[in-house]
Design a protein around this motif. Sequence first.
Motif, PDB file in Angstrom:
ATOM      1  N   LYS A   1      25.334  44.809  70.407  1.00 14.53           N
ATOM      2  CA  LYS A   1      26.084  45.607  71.380  1.00 14.53           C
ATOM      3  C   LYS A   1      25.277  45.854  72.646  1.00 14.53           C
ATOM      4  CE  LYS A   1      29.130  48.025  68.143  1.00 14.53           C
ATOM      5  NZ  LYS A   1      29.496  49.335  67.525  1.00 14.53           N
ATOM      6  N   LEU A   2      23.948  45.892  72.492  1.00 11.51           N
ATOM      7  CA  LEU A   2      23.086  46.091  73.660  1.00 11.51           C
ATOM      8  C   LEU A   2      22.728  44.773  74.336  1.00 11.51           C
ATOM      9  CD1 LEU A   2      20.722  48.850  72.251  1.00 11.51           C
ATOM     10  CD2 LEU A   2      22.236  49.094  74.220  1.00 11.51           C
TER      11      LEU A   2
ATOM     12  N   TRP B   1      12.374  41.918  75.374  1.00 12.54           N
ATOM     13  CA  TRP B   1      11.534  43.062  74.988  1.00 12.54           C
ATOM     14  C   TRP B   1      12.211  44.376  75.371  1.00 12.54           C
ATOM     15  CZ3 TRP B   1       7.844  43.464  71.640  1.00 12.54           C
ATOM     16  CH2 TRP B   1       6.967  42.408  71.393  1.00 12.54           C
ATOM     17  N   GLN B   2      12.836  44.396  76.569  1.00 12.72           N
ATOM     18  CA  GLN B   2      13.522  45.609  77.009  1.00 12.72           C
ATOM     19  C   GLN B   2      14.706  45.946  76.100  1.00 12.72           C
ATOM     20  OE1 GLN B   2      14.295  44.259  80.980  1.00 12.72           O
ATOM     21  NE2 GLN B   2      12.581  45.408  81.856  1.00 12.72           N
ATOM     22  N   LEU B   3      15.475  44.913  75.720  1.00  8.20           N
ATOM     23  CA  LEU B   3      16.602  45.141  74.817  1.00  8.20           C
ATOM     24  C   LEU B   3      16.123  45.602  73.447  1.00  8.20           C
ATOM     25  CD1 LEU B   3      18.808  42.033  75.731  1.00  8.20           C
ATOM     26  CD2 LEU B   3      19.155  44.412  76.431  1.00  8.20           C
ATOM     27  N   LEU B   4      14.985  45.076  73.017  1.00  3.25           N
ATOM     28  CA  LEU B   4      14.397  45.502  71.745  1.00  3.25           C
ATOM     29  C   LEU B   4      14.025  46.987  71.797  1.00  3.25           C
ATOM     30  CD1 LEU B   4      13.569  44.256  69.002  1.00  3.25           C
ATOM     31  CD2 LEU B   4      11.313  43.872  69.973  1.00  3.25           C
ATOM     32  N   ALA B   5      13.441  47.415  72.931  1.00  8.27           N
ATOM     33  CA  ALA B   5      13.072  48.822  73.089  1.00  8.27           C
ATOM     34  C   ALA B   5      14.312  49.723  73.096  1.00  8.27           C
ATOM     35  CB  ALA B   5      12.274  49.008  74.384  1.00  8.27           C
ATOM     36  N   LEU B   6      15.390  49.267  73.723  1.00  2.00           N
ATOM     37  CA  LEU B   6      16.631  50.053  73.737  1.00  2.00           C
ATOM     38  C   LEU B   6      17.243  50.138  72.341  1.00  2.00           C
ATOM     39  CD1 LEU B   6      18.204  48.703  77.051  1.00  2.00           C
ATOM     40  CD2 LEU B   6      17.297  50.991  76.653  1.00  2.00           C
TER      41      LEU B   6
ATOM     42  N   TYR C   1      23.189  49.387  81.671  1.00  2.00           N
ATOM     43  CA  TYR C   1      23.443  50.820  81.570  1.00  2.00           C
ATOM     44  C   TYR C   1      24.888  51.101  81.175  1.00  2.00           C
ATOM     45  CZ  TYR C   1      18.953  52.303  83.512  1.00  2.00           C
ATOM     46  OH  TYR C   1      17.616  52.561  83.710  1.00  2.00           O
ATOM     47  N   ASN C   2      25.813  50.247  81.654  1.00  4.60           N
ATOM     48  CA  ASN C   2      27.219  50.400  81.257  1.00  4.60           C
ATOM     49  C   ASN C   2      27.377  50.266  79.754  1.00  4.60           C
ATOM     50  OD1 ASN C   2      29.292  50.891  83.334  1.00  4.60           O
ATOM     51  ND2 ASN C   2      28.357  49.151  84.368  1.00  4.60           N
TER      52      ASN C   2
ATOM     53  N   LEU D   1      27.960  52.898  74.352  1.00  2.98           N
ATOM     54  CA  LEU D   1      27.487  53.081  72.981  1.00  2.98           C
ATOM     55  C   LEU D   1      27.122  54.531  72.689  1.00  2.98           C
ATOM     56  CD1 LEU D   1      25.206  49.956  72.349  1.00  2.98           C
ATOM     57  CD2 LEU D   1      27.272  50.579  71.108  1.00  2.98           C
ATOM     58  N   ALA D   2      26.713  55.250  73.720  1.00  4.51           N
ATOM     59  CA  ALA D   2      26.202  56.619  73.535  1.00  4.51           C
ATOM     60  C   ALA D   2      27.240  57.666  73.917  1.00  4.51           C
ATOM     61  CB  ALA D   2      24.930  56.801  74.368  1.00  4.51           C
ATOM     62  N   LYS D   3      28.493  57.398  73.647  1.00  5.65           N
ATOM     63  CA  LYS D   3      29.565  58.317  74.058  1.00  5.65           C
ATOM     64  C   LYS D   3      29.381  59.714  73.483  1.00  5.65           C
ATOM     65  CE  LYS D   3      33.285  55.000  74.913  1.00  5.65           C
ATOM     66  NZ  LYS D   3      34.624  54.505  74.475  1.00  5.65           N
TER      67      LYS D   3
END
Length: 603
Positions: free
Chosen positions: A476-477, A505-510, A539-540, A545-547
């Motif tokens: 999803k990310l 790496w950034q997606l892994l951190a998220l 960010y969208n 995902l974080a609703k």
Amino acid sequence: MIFVPGSRNTFKFFIKHSLPACAGLALVTLAGGVLIPLEIRFRGNLIDSILAAKSSGRTILWLILFFVGLAIYNNFSGVIQELLKLKMKYTAAREVIPEINKHRACLEYQYYESSETYNLLQRVYSADTKSKPDEIMVSTCWNFFRLLSIAVQSVWTLQLVSKAGWHTGMIIAVLSVISCIVAIYGSNRVYEARQTTSEADRRAAYYEEILSNRENVSERKLFSYMNFVSEKWKESFSKSLKTNINSSIAFRIRNLTTQFSGLFFSIMIICLSLKPLAEGRISTGFFISVFLGMATLSNSLNVLLPALVSELASNDRYFKDYRKFLKLNTIPDMQIPSRAKSNTETEIRVEPIYSIEFKNVSFMYPGTDRYVLRDLSFRFTSDRHYAIVGANGSGKSTLIKLMAGLYKPTEGDILINGKSIGHYTRSQLNCMFSIVFQDFARYYVTVRENILMGRNEGYVSEGHISDALIRETALKLGLDTGKVPLNAYLGKIFDGGIDISGGQWQLLALTRAFIADANTLVLDEPTAALDPVNETRLYNRFVQLAKEKMTILISHRLGSTKLADEILLLDSGRLTETGTHDELMKKAGLYSTMFNNQAEWYL
């Protein structure tokens, strides 16, 4: 319980945890101190027996067997000592280093941003430090046993040579005192030199890493910075080398002084023994044996003794640093919280965050007199999305560190759910917030382990989170676990390890942040390496995902701030504008100016 440094506690530690190895090392080392005087005595007897030609063959045979045994000891004692020391070192490393790392993990955050305390931490223990606690502990024990061995050797030898007159004992005593004084003085200078060079060594190691590691290989090939970085390395290395050479030269000069003194005293002893020899008070064999034995004794008193005393004194200085390290303030309630607890674990209650409020908060970093944040007051509530924006250096990351409890406000208070942040333990705050910083960590373990590190209970949670959930969250990310398998090792530390891109790496951190299951997610510009358009797209997905969570986006790019329910603008540490994107654009203030200046980035 963490090891409390000191020579006495070191012996107590090894007696408790490694008694057989410690006792064996003591026996083998002390045996050397006993055998040397025996060698002097029996060698004299053997020479006298041969010269007199009156002794029985059995006596000569026993003397020869003694020297054969001595030769065997000299050949194998070193190997035995090294094996015993290795066993003790392993025990010390297994017991002490995890406790040091645990203590470091509980230290207050400020110590890692202070160069003075950071240098102290490096001196006490780091992976590449010159002084490791396990080695220092073993060195302290072994050198103490060697000192006892020299004492036994000197006393027994003194008793033997006293036949030549009382003056020989006096000479040996004076020589020992001089050697110890010089050694103690020299050891302090050597340890001070180590302190001076530690920072330069660390810088040199960093520049050397740039010149050799895999991460920089592309830029090393493309950019012409080799000469520049090499000069930086040479500058740091030269500073360290110069200090070490100067202290080493001074130590060698002092060492040579004691050696010449020892040589002079040895000649005096030999000369003073000539008269007893002529008068028949000592035999020819004894005289020859003492003459040969003085070389060994002189080496022990003039070379080995100063070195041992110097190293023990240096170890004592290390233990003083260790005690300073233990006195650094720690977070008393720091635990490893776990949502899946066994019956023996202490429950850590974690309540969701419903509100976060800053009340007249000002902050300056410890040891400085400049305010980074001034008089901030605002309130966040759950199920809403916030953005904190401002130019670089405006205080955005500092605000997040205060919110997460890494620092305490200099003035004002921070309330979580209406209660002061000091009401919550460090462990509770760790479970409340999941933060991805701009300089997020890269862990060279498996992809699954990387993601599960987001759970506050660490690896124990592995069995409680399905691979399906991890894959779904990652996808999803935007992280395709088909291309980056969960069981794949990252980096080249392990055989078969894979390299992934900076974006992956950034997606892994998220993904790690989402798996943490905190109800407040904070992104402190972790996507700064992405272009503005892709950053906004990411960010969208993140906000969708974080609703049901509170999200806080930190950025100096404003394209993604449209997603926020409320935007806070920081300018030089002050809160200057708040509102939605449309409200701030209508105000035509600093936010509007910044957004219009960046508008072309998103075309």
